[in-house]
Design a protein around this motif. Structure first.
Motif, short mmCIF file in Angstrom:
data_model
loop_
_atom_site.label_atom_id
_atom_site.label_comp_id
_atom_site.label_asym_id
_atom_site.label_seq_id
_atom_site.Cartn_x
_atom_site.Cartn_y
_atom_site.Cartn_z
N GLN A 36 19.98 -21.09 -66.30
CA GLN A 36 20.71 -20.16 -65.45
C GLN A 36 22.22 -20.32 -65.67
N PRO A 37 22.96 -19.23 -65.63
CA PRO A 37 24.42 -19.34 -65.76
C PRO A 37 25.01 -20.26 -64.70
N ILE A 38 26.07 -20.94 -65.07
CA ILE A 38 26.72 -21.92 -64.20
C ILE A 38 27.91 -21.30 -63.50
N GLY A 39 28.11 -21.66 -62.25
CA GLY A 39 29.28 -21.20 -61.52
C GLY A 39 29.31 -19.69 -61.35
N ASN A 40 30.47 -19.08 -61.64
CA ASN A 40 30.63 -17.64 -61.49
C ASN A 40 30.32 -16.86 -62.76
N ALA A 41 29.81 -17.54 -63.76
CA ALA A 41 29.52 -16.87 -65.03
C ALA A 41 28.45 -15.79 -64.84
N ARG A 42 28.62 -14.69 -65.60
CA ARG A 42 27.66 -13.58 -65.55
C ARG A 42 27.33 -13.16 -66.97
N GLN A 43 26.24 -12.41 -67.10
CA GLN A 43 25.86 -11.89 -68.40
C GLN A 43 26.97 -11.00 -68.95
N ASP A 44 27.23 -11.11 -70.24
CA ASP A 44 28.32 -10.34 -70.85
C ASP A 44 28.13 -8.84 -70.64
N TRP A 45 26.89 -8.37 -70.83
CA TRP A 45 26.66 -6.94 -70.69
C TRP A 45 26.87 -6.48 -69.25
N GLU A 46 26.58 -7.35 -68.29
CA GLU A 46 26.79 -6.98 -66.89
C GLU A 46 28.29 -6.86 -66.58
N ILE A 47 29.08 -7.78 -67.13
CA ILE A 47 30.52 -7.74 -66.90
C ILE A 47 31.11 -6.46 -67.49
N THR A 48 30.75 -6.19 -68.75
CA THR A 48 31.28 -5.00 -69.41
C THR A 48 30.85 -3.73 -68.68
N GLN A 49 29.60 -3.70 -68.24
CA GLN A 49 29.10 -2.52 -67.51
C GLN A 49 29.87 -2.31 -66.21
N GLU A 50 30.14 -3.38 -65.48
CA GLU A 50 30.85 -3.21 -64.21
C GLU A 50 32.28 -2.73 -64.45
N ILE A 51 32.93 -3.26 -65.48
CA ILE A 51 34.28 -2.78 -65.80
C ILE A 51 34.23 -1.29 -66.14
N ALA A 52 33.25 -0.89 -66.95
CA ALA A 52 33.12 0.52 -67.32
C ALA A 52 32.92 1.40 -66.09
N ARG A 53 32.07 0.96 -65.17
CA ARG A 53 31.85 1.75 -63.96
C ARG A 53 33.14 1.93 -63.16
N ARG A 54 33.91 0.85 -63.06
CA ARG A 54 35.15 0.93 -62.28
C ARG A 54 36.17 1.83 -62.97
N VAL A 55 36.21 1.79 -64.29
CA VAL A 55 37.10 2.69 -65.02
C VAL A 55 36.70 4.14 -64.78
N ILE A 56 35.40 4.41 -64.81
CA ILE A 56 34.91 5.76 -64.56
C ILE A 56 35.27 6.21 -63.15
N GLU A 57 35.12 5.31 -62.18
CA GLU A 57 35.45 5.65 -60.80
C GLU A 57 36.94 5.97 -60.65
N LEU A 58 37.77 5.20 -61.36
CA LEU A 58 39.20 5.46 -61.32
C LEU A 58 39.53 6.82 -61.91
N GLY A 59 38.68 7.27 -62.84
CA GLY A 59 38.87 8.58 -63.45
C GLY A 59 38.14 9.68 -62.72
N SER A 60 37.69 9.38 -61.50
CA SER A 60 37.02 10.37 -60.64
C SER A 60 35.71 10.85 -61.23
N ARG A 61 35.05 9.97 -62.01
CA ARG A 61 33.73 10.32 -62.50
C ARG A 61 32.78 9.21 -62.09
N LYS A 62 31.60 9.55 -61.71
CA LYS A 62 30.61 8.57 -61.31
C LYS A 62 29.65 8.29 -62.48
N PRO A 63 29.16 7.06 -62.58
CA PRO A 63 28.21 6.75 -63.66
C PRO A 63 27.00 7.67 -63.67
N SER A 64 26.57 8.09 -62.49
CA SER A 64 25.38 8.92 -62.42
C SER A 64 25.59 10.31 -63.00
#
Length: 553
Positions: A327-355
């Motif tokens: 299991q990941p240690i501490g606050n570490a997360r899967q790389d793909w999960e981190i990148t996906q969350e950043i992408a979602r937030r960028v989309i939200e800032l651009g007034s577009r939703k992932p869905s």
């Protein structure tokens, strides 16, 4: 995908490693310290020599360990690979050893290629490369008359300003002898890092979408726009070696770096420090604090290979299943999960939703979801599934569909482009050669006990006990000239930087040449290397620059 890497492309192996080890009757290793950098495959090559009596030729300026098993060691001058290979092909044509039927049936542009080869007679090649004429004839005869023969290379071929031309010359050689598309033959570049092949396959190059679909071809652009629900540019992007100068010039404002340490691994370290310092914003996603972390505005804790689920694709195009072990240690997360969350937030800032995006883009719930998208968009991966891999199937791409068994050997019967095209390649000297101010030549690479920037291996106590400091290889003749005696500490300087290290006095390197690695921050050879690039692949000329060596008193 379960790995992250940045690569300078050199292609993929056309033949699997076990095929080469089992069926090659002659093997040419050029620009690869195989037993130290790819020790599993290096052991397989040694066993092929010892058990099957396969003939091994090693072309390398250094007397690497593999030369102990070689029928012939061609100790060429650094940066003369094209002259050597073209010279061998001159002899093959002179003797009539070329595979005439193969050339006629499966290739094109032979006449132009042959005319160029006539510029490389043995005497001239011997003068350029430093290899005696009789060794050139011996090597040509072994490789031409012992079938099948394979070629293996690594970054000693690609990390030059003529790296692409070097690779083309290797391909010319194998087409000339009819060794492409056959068991025990092929052109076989050995990848430099874990999953470099997979990263390139998945679009980790600026000119390709996944599965090497050109970004500047409209059908591909439309395909991925429809799949991802975005508007995509048609222009080719920048390589990492173009990004750094752009950052230094203020043209590139921000960087998102995943699992890479450019302070250690990029050429001309002082310039890299300036480039990163000039950025407005930098994010670093890593498993340990690295030298590059000092320049990051945001640090994101990713995970190591043992904490990941997914696949790696190795140097022979074989896709391998990776199961999470811890299991990941501490606050570490899967790389793909981190990148996906950043992408979602960028989309939200651009007034577009992932869905809003087709196919639920950026709504992956597991690596299996990502593999499903890969199957749909990357034709060479269309038939690769976790289920097949978990059953133990050995799948080398391309795997066209769920019933396809994969392609262990490429170009059987026909090249992917139809006819194999001979290229006229020309020897060009390295950008920076020794002179009066910097009279020696530096080449760089790795050692067996450490890996790349050493972020993991320098934290392993056992490895540090064996190899705990950086050593500079220095020929005994040069050591005597410099007065190296009880004090073995030397200063190596180029036009870009200076390092100090202990000298390992050894005939592994020829007179006039030193060899250093980049595993240790305080003695990083990349403080010396030059950022001259291959004009096509944009790979730096790590393997050659001019230096001066002095005794530290």
């Amino acid at each position: 995908m379960a790995g992250l890497a940045t690569s300078f492309g050199s292609g993929a192996m056309t033949n699997p490693m076990d095929d080469v080890a089992a069926h090659s009757q002659a093997m040419l290793v050029i620009g690869s310290n195989t037993t130290e950098q790819h020790p599993v495959f290096g052991t397989m090559l040694r066993q092929a020599v010892l058990k099957r009596h396969a003939k091994l030729i090693v072309a390398d300026p250094r007397k690497i360990d593999l030369t102990e098993f070689a029928t012939l060691h061609l100790r060429l001058k650094p940066g003369t690979d094209i002259a050597l290979l073209n010279g061998l092909m001159y002899i093959i044509l002179e003797k009539g050893w070329e595979d005439k039927a193969y050339i006629a049936e499966r290739t094109e542009n032979f006449d132009e290629f042959k005319a160029n080869i006539m510029n490389y007679p043995p005497d001239a090649v011997s003068e350029t490369t430093g290899i005696p004429v009789e060794q050139l004839y011996e090597a040509a005869e072994i490789l031409a008359t012992t079938k099948p023969a394979s070629i293996m290379w690594a970054m000693g071929i690609t990390q030059h300003t003529v790296g692409v031309q070097n690779v083309m010359t290797c391909a010319n050689f194998q087409m000339l002898l009819g060794n492409m598309g056959v068991p025990g033959g092929g052109v076989n570049p050995l990848r430099g890092q874990n999953n470099v092949q997979g990263a390139c396959d998945m679009g980790g190059l600026p000119n390709f979408y996944p599965a090497y679909q050109w970004v500047n071809q409209e059908p591909n652009q439309k395909k991925f726009e429809a799949a991802w629900g975005v508007s995509l540019p048609a222009n080719i992007g920048m390589t990492v070696t173009e990004m750094m100068p752009a950052a230094a010039n203020g043209k590139l404002k921000a960087l998102y770096i995943l699992g890479e340490n450019p302070i250690m691994s990029d050429p001309d370290t002082n310039h890299i420090r300036h480039a990163l310092d000039t950025l407005d914003f930098m994010v670093l996603q890593e498993i340990f604090p690295s030298e590059t972390a000092e320049y990051a505005d945001v640090l994101l804790p990713g995970v190591s290979f043992a904490e990941k689920e997914g696949t790696f694709t190795n140097t022979e195009r074989r896709v391998q299943r990776v199961h999470q072990a811890i299991q990941p240690i501490g606050n570490a997360r899967q790389d793909w999960e981190i990148t996906q969350e950043i992408a979602r937030r960028v989309i939200e800032l651009g007034s577009r939703k992932p869905s809003d995006a087709p196919h639920a883009a950026w709504n992956f719930t597991s690596p299996a979801d990502i593999m499903a998208e890969i199957n749909a968009l990357a034709p060479s991966y269309a038939g690769i599934s976790y289920e097949r891999l978990d059953r133990g199937e050995r799948l080398h791409w391309p795997v066209k569909d769920a019933e396809h068994g994969g392609t262990p050997i490429l170009h059987v019967g026909k090249f992917a482009r139809g006819l194999g095209k001979f290229a006229a390649t020309v020897h060009v000297p390295p950008v920076e050669m020794p002179d009066n101010d910097y009279p020696m030549l530096l080449s760089t690479g790795r050692v067996l006990y450490h890996w790349h920037g050493g972020e993991m291996t320098r934290r392993a106590e056992g490895l540090m006990e064996v190899y705990g400091q950086s050593l500079v290889e220095l020929n005994p003749d040069d050591a005597r000239r410099l007065g190296v005696n009880g004090n073995k500490r030397v200063r190596v300087a180029s036009r870009r930087g200076v390092i100090e290290a202990e000298a390992w006095v050894t005939d592994r390197v020829p007179p006039g040449m030193v060899y250093a690695n980049f595993h240790f921050p305080e003695v990083n050879a990349n403080q010396l290397t030059i950022a001259a690039l291959d004009p096509i692949a944009k790979i730096p000329e790590y393997k050659i620059c001019a230096v001066k060596v002095e005794l530290v008193k």
